[in-house]
Design a protein around this motif. Structure first.
Motif, PDB file in Angstrom:
ATOM      1  N   ALA A 193      -0.213   9.158   0.278  1.00  0.00           N
ATOM      2  CA  ALA A 193       1.184   9.617   0.286  1.00  0.00           C
ATOM      3  C   ALA A 193       2.007   8.929  -0.795  1.00  0.00           C
ATOM      4  CB  ALA A 193       1.807   9.367   1.659  1.00  0.00           C
ATOM      5  N   ALA A 194       1.614   7.697  -1.147  1.00  0.00           N
ATOM      6  CA  ALA A 194       2.362   6.946  -2.168  1.00  0.00           C
ATOM      7  C   ALA A 194       2.047   7.422  -3.584  1.00  0.00           C
ATOM      8  CB  ALA A 194       2.064   5.456  -2.035  1.00  0.00           C
ATOM      9  N   LEU A 195       0.970   8.208  -3.734  1.00  0.00           N
ATOM     10  CA  LEU A 195       0.565   8.704  -5.059  1.00  0.00           C
ATOM     11  C   LEU A 195       0.391  10.221  -4.996  1.00  0.00           C
ATOM     12  CD1 LEU A 195      -2.103   5.919  -5.733  1.00  0.00           C
ATOM     13  CD2 LEU A 195       0.033   6.200  -7.016  1.00  0.00           C
ATOM     14  N   PRO A 196       1.491  10.958  -4.751  1.00  0.00           N
ATOM     15  CA  PRO A 196       1.375  12.395  -4.476  1.00  0.00           C
ATOM     16  C   PRO A 196       0.941  13.225  -5.681  1.00  0.00           C
ATOM     17  CG  PRO A 196       3.681  11.750  -4.656  1.00  0.00           C
ATOM     18  CD  PRO A 196       2.883  10.491  -4.696  1.00  0.00           C
ATOM     19  N   ASP A 197       1.120  12.675  -6.901  1.00  0.00           N
ATOM     20  CA  ASP A 197       0.829  13.466  -8.100  1.00  0.00           C
ATOM     21  C   ASP A 197      -0.603  13.295  -8.590  1.00  0.00           C
ATOM     22  OD1 ASP A 197       1.421  10.808  -8.565  1.00  0.00           O
ATOM     23  OD2 ASP A 197       2.117  11.187 -10.624  1.00  0.00           O
ATOM     24  N   ARG A 198      -1.439  12.606  -7.833  1.00  0.00           N
ATOM     25  CA  ARG A 198      -2.804  12.354  -8.315  1.00  0.00           C
ATOM     26  C   ARG A 198      -3.833  13.183  -7.553  1.00  0.00           C
ATOM     27  NH1 ARG A 198      -2.109   7.507 -11.084  1.00  0.00           N
ATOM     28  NH2 ARG A 198       0.148   7.314 -11.342  1.00  0.00           N
ATOM     29  N   ARG A 199      -4.998  13.366  -8.203  1.00  0.00           N
ATOM     30  CA  ARG A 199      -6.156  13.957  -7.534  1.00  0.00           C
ATOM     31  C   ARG A 199      -6.929  12.786  -6.921  1.00  0.00           C
ATOM     32  NH1 ARG A 199     -11.523  15.796 -10.698  1.00  0.00           N
ATOM     33  NH2 ARG A 199     -12.684  16.769  -9.000  1.00  0.00           N
ATOM     34  N   ILE A 200      -6.916  12.688  -5.592  1.00  0.00           N
ATOM     35  CA  ILE A 200      -7.572  11.572  -4.914  1.00  0.00           C
ATOM     36  C   ILE A 200      -8.731  12.096  -4.082  1.00  0.00           C
ATOM     37  CG2 ILE A 200      -7.278   9.661  -3.293  1.00  0.00           C
ATOM     38  CD1 ILE A 200      -4.367   9.500  -4.092  1.00  0.00           C
ATOM     39  N   VAL A 201      -9.935  11.650  -4.387  1.00  0.00           N
ATOM     40  CA  VAL A 201     -11.111  12.008  -3.590  1.00  0.00           C
ATOM     41  C   VAL A 201     -11.433  10.809  -2.700  1.00  0.00           C
ATOM     42  CG1 VAL A 201     -13.568  12.602  -3.647  1.00  0.00           C
ATOM     43  CG2 VAL A 201     -12.001  13.593  -5.337  1.00  0.00           C
ATOM     44  N   ASP A 202     -11.610  11.079  -1.417  1.00  0.00           N
ATOM     45  CA  ASP A 202     -11.715  10.051  -0.379  1.00  0.00           C
ATOM     46  C   ASP A 202     -13.191   9.895   0.039  1.00  0.00           C
ATOM     47  OD1 ASP A 202     -11.193   8.436   1.820  1.00  0.00           O
ATOM     48  OD2 ASP A 202      -9.535   9.667   2.545  1.00  0.00           O
ATOM     49  N   GLU A 222      -4.244   7.354   4.315  1.00  0.00           N
ATOM     50  CA  GLU A 222      -3.161   8.346   4.256  1.00  0.00           C
ATOM     51  C   GLU A 222      -1.890   7.753   3.629  1.00  0.00           C
ATOM     52  OE1 GLU A 222      -1.162  11.467   7.418  1.00  0.00           O
ATOM     53  OE2 GLU A 222      -2.962  10.351   7.992  1.00  0.00           O
ATOM     54  N   LEU A 223      -1.594   6.512   4.017  1.00  0.00           N
ATOM     55  CA  LEU A 223      -0.454   5.778   3.467  1.00  0.00           C
ATOM     56  C   LEU A 223      -0.524   5.735   1.940  1.00  0.00           C
ATOM     57  CD1 LEU A 223       1.592   4.145   5.287  1.00  0.00           C
ATOM     58  CD2 LEU A 223       0.349   2.096   4.627  1.00  0.00           C
ATOM     59  N   LEU A 227      -8.594   9.740  -9.082  1.00  0.00           N
ATOM     60  CA  LEU A 227      -8.840   8.487  -8.360  1.00  0.00           C
ATOM     61  C   LEU A 227      -9.897   8.711  -7.282  1.00  0.00           C
ATOM     62  CD1 LEU A 227      -5.091   7.460  -7.778  1.00  0.00           C
ATOM     63  CD2 LEU A 227      -6.607   6.590  -9.568  1.00  0.00           C
ATOM     64  N   LEU A 228     -10.893   7.838  -7.238  1.00  0.00           N
ATOM     65  CA  LEU A 228     -11.855   7.860  -6.132  1.00  0.00           C
ATOM     66  C   LEU A 228     -11.459   6.742  -5.183  1.00  0.00           C
ATOM     67  CD1 LEU A 228     -14.588   9.310  -5.268  1.00  0.00           C
ATOM     68  CD2 LEU A 228     -15.632   7.117  -5.841  1.00  0.00           C
ATOM     69  N   LEU A 229     -11.066   7.110  -3.963  1.00  0.00           N
ATOM     70  CA  LEU A 229     -10.633   6.121  -2.981  1.00  0.00           C
ATOM     71  C   LEU A 229     -11.813   5.777  -2.069  1.00  0.00           C
ATOM     72  CD1 LEU A 229      -8.504   4.445  -1.521  1.00  0.00           C
ATOM     73  CD2 LEU A 229      -7.772   6.507  -0.324  1.00  0.00           C
ATOM     74  N   VAL A 230     -12.392   4.596  -2.292  1.00  0.00           N
ATOM     75  CA  VAL A 230     -13.532   4.163  -1.496  1.00  0.00           C
ATOM     76  C   VAL A 230     -13.033   3.246  -0.385  1.00  0.00           C
ATOM     77  CG1 VAL A 230     -15.774   2.993  -1.516  1.00  0.00           C
ATOM     78  CG2 VAL A 230     -15.009   4.259  -3.539  1.00  0.00           C
ATOM     79  N   SER A 231     -13.329   3.609   0.865  1.00  0.00           N
ATOM     80  CA  SER A 231     -12.991   2.737   1.991  1.00  0.00           C
ATOM     81  C   SER A 231     -14.150   2.808   2.988  1.00  0.00           C
ATOM     82  CB  SER A 231     -11.665   3.174   2.641  1.00  0.00           C
ATOM     83  OG  SER A 231     -11.798   4.449   3.223  1.00  0.00           O
ATOM     84  N   ASN A 232     -13.907   2.427   4.230  1.00  0.00           N
ATOM     85  CA  ASN A 232     -14.955   2.596   5.239  1.00  0.00           C
ATOM     86  C   ASN A 232     -14.365   3.268   6.479  1.00  0.00           C
ATOM     87  OD1 ASN A 232     -13.765   0.607   6.876  1.00  0.00           O
ATOM     88  ND2 ASN A 232     -14.993  -1.016   5.962  1.00  0.00           N
ATOM     89  N   THR A 233     -15.207   3.491   7.466  1.00  0.00           N
ATOM     90  CA  THR A 233     -14.784   4.283   8.630  1.00  0.00           C
ATOM     91  C   THR A 233     -13.796   3.528   9.523  1.00  0.00           C
ATOM     92  OG1 THR A 233     -16.822   3.536   9.698  1.00  0.00           O
ATOM     93  CG2 THR A 233     -16.839   5.734   8.721  1.00  0.00           C
ATOM     94  N   THR A 234     -13.621   2.225   9.290  1.00  0.00           N
ATOM     95  CA  THR A 234     -12.621   1.452  10.037  1.00  0.00           C
ATOM     96  C   THR A 234     -11.279   1.431   9.305  1.00  0.00           C
ATOM     97  OG1 THR A 234     -14.396   0.025  10.846  1.00  0.00           O
ATOM     98  CG2 THR A 234     -12.140  -0.800  11.081  1.00  0.00           C
ATOM     99  N   LEU A 236       0.813  -1.224   0.000  1.00  0.00           N
ATOM    100  CA  LEU A 236       0.000   0.000   0.000  1.00  0.00           C
ATOM    101  C   LEU A 236       0.846   1.273   0.000  1.00  0.00           C
ATOM    102  CD1 LEU A 236      -3.050  -0.648   2.362  1.00  0.00           C
ATOM    103  CD2 LEU A 236      -2.926  -0.746  -0.126  1.00  0.00           C
ATOM    104  N   SER A 237       2.098   1.148   0.407  1.00  0.00           N
ATOM    105  CA  SER A 237       2.962   2.335   0.372  1.00  0.00           C
ATOM    106  C   SER A 237       4.037   2.224  -0.708  1.00  0.00           C
ATOM    107  CB  SER A 237       3.604   2.560   1.749  1.00  0.00           C
ATOM    108  OG  SER A 237       4.175   1.357   2.221  1.00  0.00           O
TER     109      SER A 237
END
Lengths: 358, 358
Positions: free
Chosen positions: B55-64, B51-52, B37-44, B22-23
């Motif tokens: 940080a590994a993809l600093p040049d992208r537009r990431i919506v969480d 964040e990890l 990139l749309l980063l889909v996760s959950n509250t856990t 992941l990093s």
């Protein structure tokens, strides 16, 4: 009865065009083998034709679902209701969903079929000219989102399309003309000879002359089937079919999808695209006038609502034809020849929007 | 780091298995070319790993986007919310949806990607053992319906899967065991040698011994990828993967999808399937005992809830494995060999249900 075949490998399917197909049990049974059928229609079309169809398939279990009539109901919420009916009746993976109605019913029934159990069969029984020449061919299904038209959906090919021209007798004249706008679209993109034919046969088509209608439907389906075969997933040539749609989407979205019929918005959108092509030096002003005259002959609108260039541009931005932030457009190089491109000057786009929406 | 390839023609994709993926920006960037990139996760999972990854993809537009955690939120309503975020951020067809989490996040993010603009790319970053060995491989996406599990969905293959074994350190032990139930499943269906290995390495796996985990994940993915390659759309062999699932679905549905983990229900379901196979004379009682002992060694449940045979049967009826009204089941012919069939006596099914659910 005529039969065309859309060639897509294992997803190939036939299109039948004829008068009285909805009550032709032999033709229907030939393509619909499922025992369990979900008949999706709406409150306008269902009362006219559902009984006819049910009578033609007496040995099947047919569950009848009628959606409210109108583009404003083409939402995920109503697809969810169709899915509820499939679940409540315990339909299995071997069921078939039938779409009886116009493009809205086809899009919703098709998307329901695409999502139910990760995909069950569906067949189209289009009862509007627009659906017969456009939305029933090609496998696009889906619903609108408040942020834009057709933003949610799936590619899901039907197992067969049955276009009964007899149903056009109950179609409101305004919807007939909206369907003819899509017929004109195929001619503008692909076939100058067909465009000549349309100019010569406008009166017959508007008078529902059966042979003229059958020819227009057949040629439109051929042209669409040909481009779908070449480009099923819309990676290339199929995008040409969006002539007039990007400008048209702005018209529909700005007016809440209720005041303009889709075909009417496409008609005006095609004229805007032709005008922009002329501003870029691709098309002569005389040919733009010919497009305008043809649309007028079919009593189609040629003036966009005056919502302002900026608002029109904003509505175009959420359209699916955005590539890396740049709006790609279908432009005309001639009558019968189009290109899909992001290679145009922003000044020409802004001038076009100002002239039509300002 | 290990790499497997799932061979599905133009839909082929790689699976990466390794500690700390992941990093690992280089590996991630190699497969994820999209700017948006749309980063889909959950509250856990989001607070632990988003964040990890960002940080590994600093040049992208990431919506969480963070969904509530739990199978009860795997609904069309929450998929609709993910789609709202895609529209609100004006993501185009060239975006990629990332699924960071367990099977529920993967199913919902994948189905959102399948529906958005009729299909955009998505990648799986599974953080549970179950997702790493099962749901992230094969392209099944979807949501539950009050009438049954996974009744709404699509087949949509990821562009890549990144299984970071380091994430298993934060996984609750009960979920680890539920994941191991699916590992046991592959062995029971396909590979008696792997079953021997699991019996010999149960303690190491439960203690999160890294080499043992990596071997179990790799072999499971190989076996699943192999069957998905042979049968992408689940017309044949792929149905074998449903060993234990039809009985398991009845357990999950009867308990409202909240009390049993999916893998736990599958574990008990596999024992019920083994028992029914013995009642039909396909499997010896000694082998049924061996299955029971193995499940117990992994501290997995072997007793279904006492909901009654009829209720269990009713819940099985809405399962997708119904063909023309007859429930088809995966049965064991031996350890490491299974069959998918509707050819069994109803008496054996009823006796099995009475013994386990009565």
């Amino acid at each position: 009865m005529m039969q065309l075949n859309v060639s897509l490998g294992e997803r190939s399917y036939p299109i039948f065009i004829g008068h009285g197909l909805l009550s032709d049990g032999a033709v229907l049974r030939g393509c619909l083998q499922a025992q369990d059928l979900l008949l999706v229609s709406n409150t306008t079309v269902g009362p006219l034709y559902a009984e006819l169809l049910t009578a033609a398939l007496p040995d099947r279990r047919i569950v009848d679902v009628r959606l409210p009539d109108g583009e404003q109901y083409k939402t995920l919420e109503y697809v969810s209701r169709v899915l509820d009916v499939l679940v409540a009746n315990r339909f299995g993976r071997d069921c078939t969903v039938l779409a009886l109605g116009g493009g809205v019913v086809g899009d919703m029934a098709g998307f329901s079929a695409a999502c139910y159990q990760r995909g069950v069969a569906f067949a189209q029984l289009p009862t509007t000219l627009l659906a017969q020449v456009d939305s029933s061919v090609g496998g696009k299904t889906g619903v609108n989102h408040p942020g834009g038209k057709n933003l949610i959906g799936a590619f899901h090919q039907p197992v067969a399309v049955f276009s009964d021209t007899a149903t056009l007798a109950t179609l409101p004249p305004r919807e007939l003309r909206a369907g003819l706008a899509e017929v004109i679209k195929y001619a503008l993109i692909f076939d100058a000879v067909f465009l000549d034919w349309l100019e010569a046969h406008a009166a017959e088509l508007l008078a529902l002359q059966p042979e003229a209608l059958a020819h227009a439907i057949r040629r439109s389906c051929e042209l669409k089937a040909d481009v779908v075969r070449r480009d099923e997933r819309e990676a290339g040539d199929r995008a040409l079919l969006n002539l007039g749609h990007t400008f048209g989407h702005a018209i529909e979205a700005a007016t809440g999808y209720t005041q303009w019929l889709h075909g009417e918005a496409v008609a005006t959108g095609m004229l805007i695209a032709a005008d922009m092509s002329a501003r870029l030096g691709l098309l002569s002003d005389a040919l733009v006038s010919r497009v305008r005259d043809l649309l007028r002959r079919f009593d189609l609108p040629v003036q966009a609502p005056r919502i302002g260039a900026q608002r029109a541009f904003d509505y175009m931005g959420v359209d699916k034809k955005v590539k890396a932030g740049r709006i790609r457009l279908v432009l005309l190089e001639n009558l019968g020849a189009a290109r899909f491109t992001a290679d145009y000057s922003n000044d020409a786009l802004q001038a076009t929007l100002a002239a039509h929406f300002g």
